[in-house]
Motif scaffolding. Sequence first.
Motif, short mmCIF file in Angstrom:
data_model
loop_
_atom_site.label_atom_id
_atom_site.label_comp_id
_atom_site.label_asym_id
_atom_site.label_seq_id
_atom_site.Cartn_x
_atom_site.Cartn_y
_atom_site.Cartn_z
N GLU A 45 0.83 -1.20 0.00
CA GLU A 45 0.00 0.00 0.00
C GLU A 45 0.86 1.25 0.00
O GLU A 45 1.95 1.26 0.58
N THR A 74 6.41 -4.17 -12.08
CA THR A 74 5.47 -5.23 -12.44
C THR A 74 4.83 -5.03 -13.81
O THR A 74 4.09 -5.90 -14.27
N ARG A 104 5.22 -12.49 0.69
CA ARG A 104 3.87 -12.91 1.09
C ARG A 104 3.99 -14.34 1.60
O ARG A 104 3.51 -15.29 1.00
N THR A 112 -2.48 -18.52 -1.10
CA THR A 112 -3.51 -18.12 -2.05
C THR A 112 -2.88 -17.79 -3.40
O THR A 112 -1.67 -17.54 -3.51
N GLU A 113 -3.71 -17.77 -4.41
CA GLU A 113 -3.24 -17.41 -5.74
C GLU A 113 -2.69 -15.98 -5.74
O GLU A 113 -1.66 -15.69 -6.37
N GLU A 114 -3.35 -15.09 -5.01
CA GLU A 114 -2.89 -13.70 -4.95
C GLU A 114 -1.52 -13.61 -4.31
O GLU A 114 -0.65 -12.85 -4.77
N GLU A 115 -1.28 -14.38 -3.25
CA GLU A 115 0.02 -14.36 -2.58
C GLU A 115 1.12 -14.89 -3.50
O GLU A 115 2.24 -14.38 -3.49
N GLU A 117 0.99 -14.95 -6.97
CA GLU A 117 1.14 -14.06 -8.12
C GLU A 117 1.82 -12.75 -7.75
O GLU A 117 2.60 -12.20 -8.52
N SER A 118 1.52 -12.23 -6.56
CA SER A 118 2.11 -10.96 -6.13
C SER A 118 3.63 -11.04 -6.07
O SER A 118 4.35 -10.14 -6.54
N SER A 121 5.15 -11.58 -9.60
CA SER A 121 5.06 -10.36 -10.40
C SER A 121 6.18 -9.38 -10.08
O SER A 121 6.77 -8.78 -10.98
N ASN A 163 6.27 -19.26 -3.01
CA ASN A 163 6.19 -18.19 -4.00
C ASN A 163 7.54 -17.50 -4.18
O ASN A 163 8.03 -17.32 -5.30
#
Length: 303
Positions: A45, A74, A104, A112-115, A117-118, A121, A163
Amino acid sequence: MGIMDGKVALVTGAGRGVGRGIALAFAKAGAAVVVNDLGVNLAGEAGESTPAKEVADEINAAGGRAVANTDSVTSAKGAQSMVQMAIDTFGRIDAVVNNAGNLRDGLFHKMTEEEFESVISVHLRGSFHVSRAAAPFFKTQASGAYVHMTSTSGLVGNFGQANYAAAKLGIVGLSKSIALDMQRFNVRSNAVAPFAWTRMIDSIPTNTPEQQRRVDGLKKLVPEKIAPFVVALASDAAAHVTGQIFGVRNNEIYLFSQPRPVRTAHTAEGWTPETVIDRVFPMFANDLYPLHRSADIFTWDPV
């Protein structure tokens, strides 16, 4: 005269920690520096501070040359923008340090997928985007150096970082491929695993005595210690060094091995599942790698 006089370096994630130390060291060695940092907090953030500007101001106040950049690694557009800033401001680009990162952490079965991918990226795609944006300029001028940040989390292993480990080991492959593809243009690419206590790894949990011991050890690792090696690696004096994996841990510098076959098994008749089980697995048993973590390998106190 500094070893980077007349050169221009782009350092991503250079507002704090390891990246800040590298940016300051490049400036001290005579390079003009593009100081890239989004200025976000650990959750990604937007924060209140502008770390890229603060580092650039510090360099300029000391008599160096620097400009701040807040584009994101990114996206290809963001990477092209920061490279173009180097060209527009200083007329060239000679070194790219892919240092931007995030964490993450989480156990794989809970990730999670978001963790996932973040982290991919920022670390892996980010290293590709920035490197790719600089490649045409490196090719045209027939020179250039990439330094990519890897980690023993990928090279060796750590809990709760599928990740991060995937991204960091991917960076090793990316670096080697860049080295192979661009050697004809006198362009070099190397990976460095930095051992350092930074804001990013300050999020490591300390819920158990083992975790606390690990964190206590990490706190002894000074981020500024990484910079001298990175600057040396990007200089013309390291023109013969490419496609390698290094580590820096306070006053220690490592050259890492790279995967090569250690045992072979052959049969004239061809293999069946049964003969593999009966012959190959027993033959390879003594050479199979245990499930080490980074802390199992680097067991001594940093010096």
